[in-house]
Design a protein around this motif. Structure first.
Motif: not given
Length: 88
Positions: A46-75
């Motif tokens: 199933e094509m959506t089986l490869t896309f949806v879990p990966k998208l959900i995992a990426i969004v969760i990790v992006f949300w969790m590491t957003m502070g680190f990313m912002t701090q690194t870029l601003v620094s």
């Protein structure tokens, strides 16, 4: 601007890009391998089986590491780019 300063800033900017993107890329790799292994073991193609879990995992990790990313870029911008623009 001296060439050495330019290339050193470019090198540091590329390193910051690698450090900031590593968590998202690592999670995408693990999620892709896990879903691929699941599809190979169950013969579900199933094509959506490869896309949806990966998208959900990426969004969760992006949300969790957003502070680190912002701090690194601003620094990086505060220590390297802004002084070069202002001439300090």
């Amino acid at each position: 601007m001296d060439e050495a300063v330019f290339f050193d800033t470019l090198r540091e900017g590329l390193w910051v890009a690698v450090v900031v993107s590593t968590p998202i890329l690592a999670v995408a790799l693990v999620a892709g391998l896990t879903v691929g292994l699941f599809q190979a073991l169950t013969s579900i193609q199933e094509m959506t089986l490869t896309f949806v879990p990966k998208l959900i995992a990426i969004v969760i990790v992006f949300w969790m590491t957003m502070g680190f990313m912002t701090q690194t870029l601003v620094s990086f911008f505060d220590t390297r780019i802004v002084p070069m623009i202002s001439g300090v």
